[in-house]
Design an enzyme around this catalytic site. Structure first.
Site, PDB file in Angstrom:
ATOM      1  N   ASP A  66     -78.971  39.984 -79.539  1.00 22.73           N
ATOM      2  CA  ASP A  66     -78.942  40.463 -80.922  1.00 22.73           C
ATOM      3  C   ASP A  66     -77.679  41.256 -81.242  1.00 22.73           C
ATOM      4  O   ASP A  66     -76.878  41.560 -80.357  1.00 22.73           O
ATOM      5  CB  ASP A  66     -80.198  41.303 -81.220  1.00 22.73           C
ATOM      6  CG  ASP A  66     -80.471  42.354 -80.135  1.00 22.73           C
ATOM      7  OD1 ASP A  66     -79.589  42.587 -79.290  1.00 22.73           O
ATOM      8  OD2 ASP A  66     -81.563  42.932 -80.139  1.00 22.73           O
ATOM      9  N   GLU A 141     -89.165  42.379 -84.813  1.00 29.78           N
ATOM     10  CA  GLU A 141     -90.097  43.454 -85.119  1.00 29.78           C
ATOM     11  C   GLU A 141     -91.527  42.908 -85.244  1.00 29.78           C
ATOM     12  O   GLU A 141     -91.717  41.691 -85.391  1.00 29.78           O
ATOM     13  CB  GLU A 141     -89.668  44.127 -86.441  1.00 29.78           C
ATOM     14  CG  GLU A 141     -88.285  44.763 -86.387  1.00 29.78           C
ATOM     15  CD  GLU A 141     -88.278  46.132 -85.693  1.00 29.78           C
ATOM     16  OE1 GLU A 141     -89.024  46.327 -84.715  1.00 29.78           O
ATOM     17  OE2 GLU A 141     -87.507  46.988 -86.142  1.00 29.78           O
TER      18      GLU A 141
HETATM   19  C1  GLP Z   1     -82.875  47.813 -79.046  1.00 33.69           C
HETATM   20  C2  GLP Z   1     -82.577  46.388 -78.581  1.00 33.69           C
HETATM   21  C3  GLP Z   1     -83.653  45.850 -77.654  1.00 33.69           C
HETATM   22  C4  GLP Z   1     -83.962  46.867 -76.586  1.00 33.69           C
HETATM   23  C5  GLP Z   1     -84.460  48.141 -77.239  1.00 33.69           C
HETATM   24  C6  GLP Z   1     -84.887  49.200 -76.251  1.00 33.69           C
HETATM   25  O1  GLP Z   1     -83.722  47.862 -80.129  1.00 33.69           O
HETATM   26  N1  GLP Z   1     -82.431  45.493 -79.693  1.00 33.69           N
HETATM   27  O2  GLP Z   1     -83.205  44.640 -77.076  1.00 33.69           O
HETATM   28  O3  GLP Z   1     -84.934  46.361 -75.697  1.00 33.69           O
HETATM   29  O4  GLP Z   1     -83.394  48.646 -78.034  1.00 33.69           O
HETATM   30  O5  GLP Z   1     -83.826  50.052 -75.914  1.00 33.69           O
HETATM   31  P1  GLP Z   1     -83.825  51.024 -74.682  1.00 33.69           P
HETATM   32  O6  GLP Z   1     -83.626  50.170 -73.479  1.00 33.69           O
HETATM   33  O7  GLP Z   1     -82.667  51.938 -74.931  1.00 33.69           O
HETATM   34  O8  GLP Z   1     -85.142  51.712 -74.656  1.00 33.69           O
END
Ligand code: GLP
Length: 239
Positions: A66, A141
């Site tokens: 993404d 989402e």
């Molecule tokens: C973002 C990304 C996700 C990721 C999520 C969790 O929203 N788009 O791909 O899994 O963050 O992030 P973290 O690993 O910092 O908890």
């Protein structure tokens, strides 16, 4: 589904061995990558192994999940910038083999092209995933159709709040993103999922033990034939 519970350090080492095994067997593998803080230990380990000559990405192709809409790859909050800094600049992959969706001038029609590029590359061999606090994978989402391919998405308030820790303030977080769809992710031949920390415990329980529902996007992984789930004890605490 295989569930492995271990320390974050051991998870990084074990997950990295999946890449050693895959790239040893298939040097031109197609790798799906993720951003967020969760994969950072794994990325550091991949960089270390590559520097030590135990792993080569020279013939690999990558596709990231993404990107924020409105951020250019030179913006230090963009996922392209994150991947360059935390992985691609530290390993031997040719930059032209790395793909991150473009966050500028993005439309659903242009986004769908990303799926065609993945298909043309032979499909994703190993997709890395983290999870958002509300169950999102990539930026899919709650409520995103399981049949979705790469598309644009308005981010929920809870995701904007959660991701604001990387920005000066919540007002600076882009309000939309382009993301591989749920179907795009499910098309990967294998999935490597990591969740760390107590903040993920509740959603990990819903993902693994709750019903398969579009309200918890990650619950769809219960239907994938080849998923390895890596959890630290804090993320696994409610299982
Ligand atoms: C973002 C990304 C996700 C990721 C999520 C969790 O929203 N788009 O791909 O899994 O963050 O992030 P973290 O690993 O910092 O908890």
């Amino acid at each position: 589904m295989k569930i492995i519970i271990d320390t974050p350090e051991a998870i990084a080492r074990a997950a990295a061995q999946r890449y050693v095994e895959l790239l040893g067997r298939k040097p031109d593998a197609v790798l799906g990558y993720a951003t967020g803080s969760t994969p950072l230990g794994l990325y550091a380990e991949l960089a270390r192994l590559c520097k030590a000559g135990e792993l080569s990405f020279a013939r690999a192709t990558t596709f990231n999940l993404d990107e924020y809409i409105g951020l250019d790859g030179t913006n230090d909050q963009s996922y392209r910038y994150f991947m360059d800094k935390n992985l691609f600049d530290l390993i031997d992959i040719p930059k032209e083999n790395t793909n991150v969706p473009c966050g500028l001038d993005m439309t659903d029609e242009k986004a769908a092209e990303y799926d065609r590029r993945i298909e043309a590359a032979g499909g994703i061999d190993l997709q890395l995933l983290g999870i958002g606090n509300n169950g999102h994978i990539g930026f899919n989402e709650p409520g995103t159709p399981f049949g979705s391919i790469t598309h644009t998405m308005h981010l929920t308030e809870s995701t904007i709040q959660a991701n604001s820790r990387f920005f000066a303030s919540a007002a600076d977080v882009p309000t939309s993103a382009v993301t591989m769809g749920i179907k795009t992710v499910m098309n990967a031949r294998s999935i490597l999922f990591i969740a760390l920390g107590s903040v993920k415990a509740e959603i990990v329980k819903k993902m693994l033990c709750g019903p398969v529902t579009e309200e918890v996007p990650a619950s769809v992984l219960q239907l994938h034939p080849d998923v390895e789930v890596y959890l630290d004890p804090a993320a696994a605490a409610l299982l």
